[in-house]
Design a protein around this motif. Structure first.
Motif, PDB file in Angstrom:
ATOM      1  N   VAL A  20       6.180  47.899  26.942  1.00 41.29           N
ATOM      2  CA  VAL A  20       5.643  47.580  28.262  1.00 41.29           C
ATOM      3  C   VAL A  20       5.125  46.149  28.313  1.00 41.29           C
ATOM      4  O   VAL A  20       5.355  45.421  29.290  1.00 41.29           O
ATOM      5  N   CYS A  21       4.461  45.710  27.243  1.00 44.39           N
ATOM      6  CA  CYS A  21       3.939  44.343  27.198  1.00 44.39           C
ATOM      7  C   CYS A  21       5.068  43.314  27.225  1.00 44.39           C
ATOM      8  O   CYS A  21       4.963  42.283  27.897  1.00 44.39           O
ATOM      9  N   LEU A  22       6.135  43.606  26.492  1.00 43.71           N
ATOM     10  CA  LEU A  22       7.291  42.705  26.499  1.00 43.71           C
ATOM     11  C   LEU A  22       7.866  42.559  27.904  1.00 43.71           C
ATOM     12  O   LEU A  22       8.160  41.447  28.360  1.00 43.71           O
ATOM     13  N   TYR A  23       8.020  43.688  28.588  1.00 37.63           N
ATOM     14  CA  TYR A  23       8.592  43.633  29.933  1.00 37.63           C
ATOM     15  C   TYR A  23       7.645  42.909  30.892  1.00 37.63           C
ATOM     16  O   TYR A  23       8.094  42.125  31.738  1.00 37.63           O
ATOM     17  N   LEU A  24       6.349  43.156  30.755  1.00 37.36           N
ATOM     18  CA  LEU A  24       5.373  42.472  31.603  1.00 37.36           C
ATOM     19  C   LEU A  24       5.413  40.966  31.361  1.00 37.36           C
ATOM     20  O   LEU A  24       5.338  40.171  32.310  1.00 37.36           O
ATOM     21  N   LEU A  25       5.547  40.568  30.099  1.00 36.32           N
ATOM     22  CA  LEU A  25       5.639  39.143  29.772  1.00 36.32           C
ATOM     23  C   LEU A  25       6.868  38.503  30.413  1.00 36.32           C
ATOM     24  O   LEU A  25       6.817  37.359  30.878  1.00 36.32           O
ATOM     25  N   ILE A  26       7.967  39.248  30.455  1.00 40.11           N
ATOM     26  CA  ILE A  26       9.192  38.728  31.078  1.00 40.11           C
ATOM     27  C   ILE A  26       8.976  38.522  32.579  1.00 40.11           C
ATOM     28  O   ILE A  26       9.382  37.499  33.146  1.00 40.11           O
ATOM     29  N   LEU A  27       8.328  39.497  33.223  1.00 42.11           N
ATOM     30  CA  LEU A  27       8.058  39.365  34.667  1.00 42.11           C
ATOM     31  C   LEU A  27       7.129  38.180  34.940  1.00 42.11           C
ATOM     32  O   LEU A  27       7.354  37.411  35.875  1.00 42.11           O
ATOM     33  N   ILE A  28       6.097  38.034  34.120  1.00 37.65           N
ATOM     34  CA  ILE A  28       5.200  36.880  34.264  1.00 37.65           C
ATOM     35  C   ILE A  28       5.965  35.590  33.982  1.00 37.65           C
ATOM     36  O   ILE A  28       5.716  34.549  34.594  1.00 37.65           O
ATOM     37  N   GLY A  29       6.944  35.685  33.068  1.00 31.74           N
ATOM     38  CA  GLY A  29       7.758  34.520  32.725  1.00 31.74           C
ATOM     39  C   GLY A  29       8.541  33.978  33.898  1.00 31.74           C
ATOM     40  O   GLY A  29       8.976  32.815  33.877  1.00 31.74           O
ATOM     41  N   SER A  30       8.738  34.792  34.940  1.00 28.44           N
ATOM     42  CA  SER A  30       9.445  34.300  36.124  1.00 28.44           C
ATOM     43  C   SER A  30       8.677  33.168  36.805  1.00 28.44           C
ATOM     44  O   SER A  30       9.252  32.386  37.569  1.00 28.44           O
ATOM     45  N   MET A  31       7.393  33.058  36.519  1.00 27.72           N
ATOM     46  CA  MET A  31       6.580  31.973  37.083  1.00 27.72           C
ATOM     47  C   MET A  31       7.030  30.615  36.561  1.00 27.72           C
ATOM     48  O   MET A  31       6.665  29.571  37.113  1.00 27.72           O
ATOM     49  N   ASN A  32       7.844  30.620  35.515  1.00 30.83           N
ATOM     50  CA  ASN A  32       8.380  29.367  34.988  1.00 30.83           C
ATOM     51  C   ASN A  32       9.290  28.675  36.000  1.00 30.83           C
ATOM     52  O   ASN A  32       9.556  27.471  35.893  1.00 30.83           O
ATOM     53  N   ALA A  33       9.755  29.444  36.994  1.00 29.84           N
ATOM     54  CA  ALA A  33      10.631  28.887  38.030  1.00 29.84           C
ATOM     55  C   ALA A  33       9.843  28.352  39.225  1.00 29.84           C
ATOM     56  O   ALA A  33      10.434  27.963  40.235  1.00 29.84           O
ATOM     57  N   MET A  34       8.524  28.344  39.118  1.00 25.52           N
ATOM     58  CA  MET A  34       7.688  27.820  40.204  1.00 25.52           C
ATOM     59  C   MET A  34       7.528  26.314  40.053  1.00 25.52           C
ATOM     60  O   MET A  34       7.762  25.747  38.980  1.00 25.52           O
ATOM     61  N   GLU A  35       7.115  25.677  41.123  1.00 25.72           N
ATOM     62  CA  GLU A  35       6.903  24.233  41.096  1.00 25.72           C
ATOM     63  C   GLU A  35       5.432  23.875  40.979  1.00 25.72           C
ATOM     64  O   GLU A  35       5.081  22.711  40.897  1.00 25.72           O
ATOM     65  N   SER A  36       4.562  24.873  40.955  1.00 30.43           N
ATOM     66  CA  SER A  36       3.126  24.630  40.860  1.00 30.43           C
ATOM     67  C   SER A  36       2.696  24.544  39.397  1.00 30.43           C
ATOM     68  O   SER A  36       3.502  24.673  38.476  1.00 30.43           O
ATOM     69  N   SER A  37       1.408  24.352  39.196  1.00 31.67           N
ATOM     70  CA  SER A  37       0.856  24.261  37.841  1.00 31.67           C
ATOM     71  C   SER A  37       0.945  25.593  37.102  1.00 31.67           C
ATOM     72  O   SER A  37       0.795  25.635  35.879  1.00 31.67           O
ATOM     73  N   LEU A  38       1.175  26.683  37.840  1.00 31.28           N
ATOM     74  CA  LEU A  38       1.321  28.001  37.212  1.00 31.28           C
ATOM     75  C   LEU A  38       2.609  28.103  36.403  1.00 31.28           C
ATOM     76  O   LEU A  38       2.810  29.082  35.671  1.00 31.28           O
ATOM     77  N   LYS A  39       3.455  27.100  36.512  1.00 35.80           N
ATOM     78  CA  LYS A  39       4.711  27.101  35.756  1.00 35.80           C
ATOM     79  C   LYS A  39       4.453  27.207  34.262  1.00 35.80           C
ATOM     80  O   LYS A  39       5.219  27.843  33.535  1.00 35.80           O
ATOM     81  N   ILE A  40       3.368  26.588  33.798  1.00 34.75           N
ATOM     82  CA  ILE A  40       3.048  26.619  32.373  1.00 34.75           C
ATOM     83  C   ILE A  40       2.730  28.033  31.907  1.00 34.75           C
ATOM     84  O   ILE A  40       3.013  28.404  30.763  1.00 34.75           O
ATOM     85  N   VAL A  41       2.164  28.857  32.811  1.00 31.48           N
ATOM     86  CA  VAL A  41       1.872  30.256  32.477  1.00 31.48           C
ATOM     87  C   VAL A  41       3.172  31.002  32.215  1.00 31.48           C
ATOM     88  O   VAL A  41       3.284  31.771  31.253  1.00 31.48           O
TER      89      VAL A  41
END
Length: 401
Positions: A20-41
């Protein structure tokens, strides 16, 4: 006996937590496609996903002693693929990108093997679907608030991302619909995900959805025998590779103008999408280094005048590690396909098989499986890993009888 029972319960809890943690990390990883400072998250989340899976598979390799032949074959292909990357680097000028892309590819393979070693049951699906439901509902609310626009990108920098996120997330919703009593809830969330796929207006993912539905519908015929399933796979890969070389020259065919007019009238988009301008000169460069390519870190912009990626996994692999690298990847796909089609009457194998073909088709237009938007790629590898897990558990059950 009491200690054994406690250990078993502990193992189940740990495996569920890790999955579950792995899958949650992947979903959070979608923030890498953002243009804001949250991209680093998002970036840190993707790195954490790959790191956890790599450590996990190393533990499995050194602790687990009853690997199946299927797992040994996959590990062997992974090792040879890494060696090919190494020789490709030696054959070309070394760059830091070569190391990064090689490690990235290896980490994706590690996720596939690691997750496939975990036995899946409804308890894991239930917790994963909790996050999938929140993920899809979040984007659906944003779509409503935004006025239900077309070319919907949500929080991301590209409308071509929301479609793949919705499609590959829907995999677990379908499993939830199948095995849960909350069918109305899963139907609603599935409907929301499909609306967002349509709203993204991404033709490549719509084609993948259509292909997956067709494969799911005809699964029993495709998997009727190992020979038939093998022939189907070879024809599929041949068609996909033929697309790379035929698509750029479509404007030279007599039927093109009428087909182009129909496409523009009904979709507002051209058939060509500019890829022909990119692929023709790139193929000419690839032909100069057929076997090992130009190195795993090579970009199309390093070879031709462009600032874009090839938007095709198979062309990208040819460019970077040549026909040897492409052959090894196709061989890995064939091994996975062979395992899935052996379980002709298993619902999960059938669903994974249909998504698998959808993924292969989708990669004719993207390179997410190893590079670019890696959060999409990790969702794809996760689905394939679930299928492999079912294949492995079924084989172990047969061996214990």
């Amino acid at each position: 006996m009491e200690n054994i029972q406690k250990t078993g319960k502990f193992e189940i809890k740990v495996s569920t937590l890790i999955t579950v943690c792995l899958y949650l990390l992947i979903l959070i990883g979608s923030m890498n496609a953002m243009e804001s400072s949250l991209k680093i998250v998002g970036l840190l989340s993707l790195i954490s996903t790959l790191l956890v899976s790599t450590i996990g598979i190393l533990i499995f390799i050194f602790v687990k002693k009853n690997f199946l032949p299927l797992q040994f074959i996959i590990l062997f292909i992974i090792i040879i693929s890494t060696v090919v990357c190494f020789f490709s680097v030696i054959n070309n000028r070394y760059d830091l990108k070569d190391l990064i892309n090689t490690l990235q590819m290896l980490s994706c393979f590690n996720l596939l093997v690691f997750v496939s070693c975990i036995k899946f049951d409804y308890s894991k699906l239930k917790f994963i679907n909790l996050f999938v439901t929140l993920f899809i509902t979040f984007h659906f609310i944003i779509w409503i608030i935004s006025g239900c626009p077309r070319m919907f990108a949500s929080i991301y920098n590209n409308s071509n991302l929301i479609g793949p996120y919705m499609f590959y997330s829907s995999f677990f919703l379908i499993l939830g619909f199948r095995y849960s009593k909350k069918k109305l809830l899963y139907s609603l969330i599935l409907f929301m995900s499909f609306i967002l796929i349509l709203a993204s207006d991404a033709r490549s993912i719509l084609l993948s959805v259509f292909v997956s539905i067709v494969i799911f519908s005809f699964w029993k015929y495709i998997s009727k025998s190992q020979i038939l399933s093998f022939i189907f796979f070879i024809l599929l890969i041949s068609a996909i590779l033929m697309f790379v070389f035929v698509y750029p020259i479509l404007p030279t065919f007599s039927f093109f103008n009428s087909a182009e007019q129909w496409m523009v009238t009904h979709t507002g988009k051209s058939i060509m999408s500019g890829r022909n301008v990119l692929w023709v000169p790139l193929i000419e460069m690839i032909n100069q280094k057929l076997f090992l390519g130009y190195g795993p870190g090579t970009l199309a912009s390093d070879l031709i005048a462009t600032d874009q990626s090839p938007h095709n996994l198979y062309l990208n692999i040819l460019m970077q590690i040549g026909y040897i690298g492409l052959f090894l990847n196709i061989l890995l796909f064939l091994v996975i396909w062979h395992g899935l089609t052996k379980l002709r009457n298993n619902f999960i194998a059938r669903l994974v098989g249909s998504y698998f073909v959808g993924i292969l088709v989708h990669q004719s237009f993207e390179i997410t499986l190893f590079q670019n938007q890696l959060s999409v790629g990790l969702l794809q590898w996760f689905i394939l890993a679930v299928g492999l897990s079912v294949v492995i558990e079924t084989s172990l059950s047969k061996n214990h009888k």
